[in-house]
Design a protein around this motif. Structure first.
Motif, PDB file in Angstrom:
ATOM      1  N   THR A  96     -10.512  -6.157   0.520  1.00 45.79           N
ATOM      2  CA  THR A  96      -9.561  -5.153   0.999  1.00 45.79           C
ATOM      3  C   THR A  96      -9.571  -5.094   2.511  1.00 45.79           C
ATOM      4  N   GLU A 108      -8.023   3.789   9.254  1.00 46.40           N
ATOM      5  CA  GLU A 108      -6.618   4.087   8.973  1.00 46.40           C
ATOM      6  C   GLU A 108      -6.190   3.547   7.611  1.00 46.40           C
ATOM      7  N   GLY A 109      -6.958   2.612   7.075  1.00 44.32           N
ATOM      8  CA  GLY A 109      -6.645   2.047   5.762  1.00 44.32           C
ATOM      9  C   GLY A 109      -7.359   2.738   4.618  1.00 44.32           C
ATOM     10  N   GLU A 110      -7.875   3.939   4.844  1.00 52.23           N
ATOM     11  CA  GLU A 110      -8.662   4.652   3.838  1.00 52.23           C
ATOM     12  C   GLU A 110      -7.963   4.725   2.482  1.00 52.23           C
ATOM     13  N   GLU A 111      -6.702   5.093   2.462  1.00 55.63           N
ATOM     14  CA  GLU A 111      -5.996   5.244   1.183  1.00 55.63           C
ATOM     15  C   GLU A 111      -5.960   3.927   0.414  1.00 55.63           C
ATOM     16  N   ARG A 112      -5.796   2.837   1.134  1.00 56.69           N
ATOM     17  CA  ARG A 112      -5.752   1.525   0.477  1.00 56.69           C
ATOM     18  C   ARG A 112      -7.092   1.208  -0.178  1.00 56.69           C
ATOM     19  N   LEU A 129      -9.317   3.423  -1.227  1.00 52.08           N
ATOM     20  CA  LEU A 129      -9.600   4.374  -2.303  1.00 52.08           C
ATOM     21  C   LEU A 129      -8.722   4.171  -3.525  1.00 52.08           C
ATOM     22  N   THR A 130      -7.534   3.621  -3.341  1.00 49.57           N
ATOM     23  CA  THR A 130      -6.585   3.509  -4.455  1.00 49.57           C
ATOM     24  C   THR A 130      -6.343   2.071  -4.908  1.00 49.57           C
ATOM     25  N   GLY A 146     -12.523   2.231  -6.315  1.00 51.00           N
ATOM     26  CA  GLY A 146     -12.357   2.737  -4.966  1.00 51.00           C
ATOM     27  C   GLY A 146     -12.903   4.138  -4.744  1.00 51.00           C
ATOM     28  N   PRO A 147     -12.547   5.118  -5.623  1.00 53.50           N
ATOM     29  CA  PRO A 147     -13.024   6.485  -5.405  1.00 53.50           C
ATOM     30  C   PRO A 147     -14.535   6.642  -5.527  1.00 53.50           C
ATOM     31  N   PHE A 167     -15.805   7.068   5.347  1.00 49.37           N
ATOM     32  CA  PHE A 167     -14.582   7.342   6.104  1.00 49.37           C
ATOM     33  C   PHE A 167     -14.668   8.632   6.914  1.00 49.37           C
TER      34      PHE A 167
END
Length: 352
Positions: free
Chosen positions: A42, A294-298, A300-301, A306-307, A313
């Motif tokens: 990722t 800045e890519g945290e959502e990527r 985590l999802t 991921g979670p 972060f």
């Protein structure tokens, strides 16, 4: 090992002038399906899509070797179980051939850019050949890790904590290289296995496809015991606890039974730091970590795990990441600058 260059579609569509500006970095990671591999793949996509760098990744690496390669400047990046820099700094364990003086010199050349602790130690066995009492595994053959390294140390600690037995003294430890772990287990040559796994673990799902399995956490009284607390605080470990319903839901639809003694899956995690050489350009590290944050959502999802990967972060206190105490490792100044620019705090202990 399998070598691959993980590139996103963005690079193929970008102007050649932009592509030419990207730095090419070398990295090694674990086998596909593991938490480090997910994070690294990722990260490669994030760095590529933002134009920061192209990450050339060799998969299926032995991280013991990868850590030394980063320390020697032969490799730009790797995920490091934090016990490995600890052992390297003393020239012991898998680094006994390096020696304490050279080991300390090499370990001083390592810097962390971010942390994660997503792999929890667990015990598993096939329901067709159950372990009747996990506190009594005398005479059993147990897969407890690869031939050397952090996972083997943690695997041996797990069996000693559960049953009081040491490898070769009461039970037979079986080791094989990571790519052969599943086939060794499914082949029927062991009675049980203990592995640090992310959630959900593709490896456990693959093992369960050959027959229903049961996995156990560490019973509360054992985790609270003197030995349990020593293991929790040992170099390279961090506490791990996930609500049992979340844990079981992660394996829904697979023939996997999860046994705990309370309302959570509790164990010790393998603490990881993403490492680079201390001399890596500060602005480059700043750009890498800025893109990472800045890519945290990527992160985590992008995967069901991921979670649960416990990627850092937010604020970094060092203790939660397993990096304060016996482990003597610092963060790269470029990474600290990126975290602080994003509004996060860094423990003073981690500053070089």
């Amino acid at each position: 090992m399998i070598k691959s260059v993980l590139l996103g579609a963005t690079l193929a569509l970008a102007p050649l002038t932009v592509a030419a500006q990207q730095v090419t970095l070398t990295s090694e990671t674990t086998t596909p399906g593991s938490t480090p591999h997910y994070i690294d793949s990722t990260l490669a996509a994030v760095l590529d899509s933002t134009g920061v760098a192209t990450l050339q990744i060799t998969e299926g690496a032995t991280l013991t070797n990868s850590v030394q390669a980063v320390a020697e400047g032969r490799l730009d990046m790797a995920p490091a179980p934090l016990i490995l820099p600890f052992l390297l700094s003393r020239g012991i364990g898998p680094y006994s051939g390096v020696g304490p003086d050279k080991g300390a010199e090499l370990a001083a050349n390592l810097r962390v850019i971010f942390f994660n602790a997503g792999s929890a130690q667990m015990l598993g066995y096939y329901n067709s050949n159950p372990i009747e009492d996990i506190r009594d595994m005398s005479g059993k053959r147990i897969w407890n890790g690869p031939p050397r390294g952090a996972a083997l140390t943690s695997g041996r600690a797990m069996i000693q904590l559960l049953s009081g037995l040491k490898d070769g003294e009461g039970y037979e430890g079986v080791q094989s290289a990571w790519p052969d772990a599943v086939s060794t287990i499914t082949g029927g040559g062991v009675d049980a296995w203990t592995i640090p796994e992310g959630l959900p673990s593709g490896r456990e799902i693959t093992i369960a496809s050959a027959g229903g399995i049961t996995i156990h956490d560490v019973p509360s009284d054992l985790l609270a015991s003197k030995l349990g607390q020593q293991i929790l605080k040992a170099p390279g470990h961090a506490p791990y606890s996930v609500p049992i319903e979340d844990f079981r839901n992660a394996y829904a639809g697979n023939d996997i039974t999860v046994v705990v003694d309370d309302d959570s899956f509790d164990s010790f995690a393998t603490a990881f730091g993403q490492i680079v050489p201390a001399g890596m350009d500060e602005q480059l590290v700043y750009d890498i970590v800025t893109a990472f944050l800045e890519g945290e959502e990527r992160f985590l999802t992008g995967s069901p795990r991921g979670p649960f990967a416990r990627i850092s972060f937010g604020d970094i206190d060092g203790v939660s990441q397993g990096a304060c105490g016996a482990v003597q490792i610092k963060m790269h100044p470029g990474a600290i600058r990126a975290y602080e620019a994003a509004g996060h705090t860094i423990a003073d202990y981690l500053r070089p």
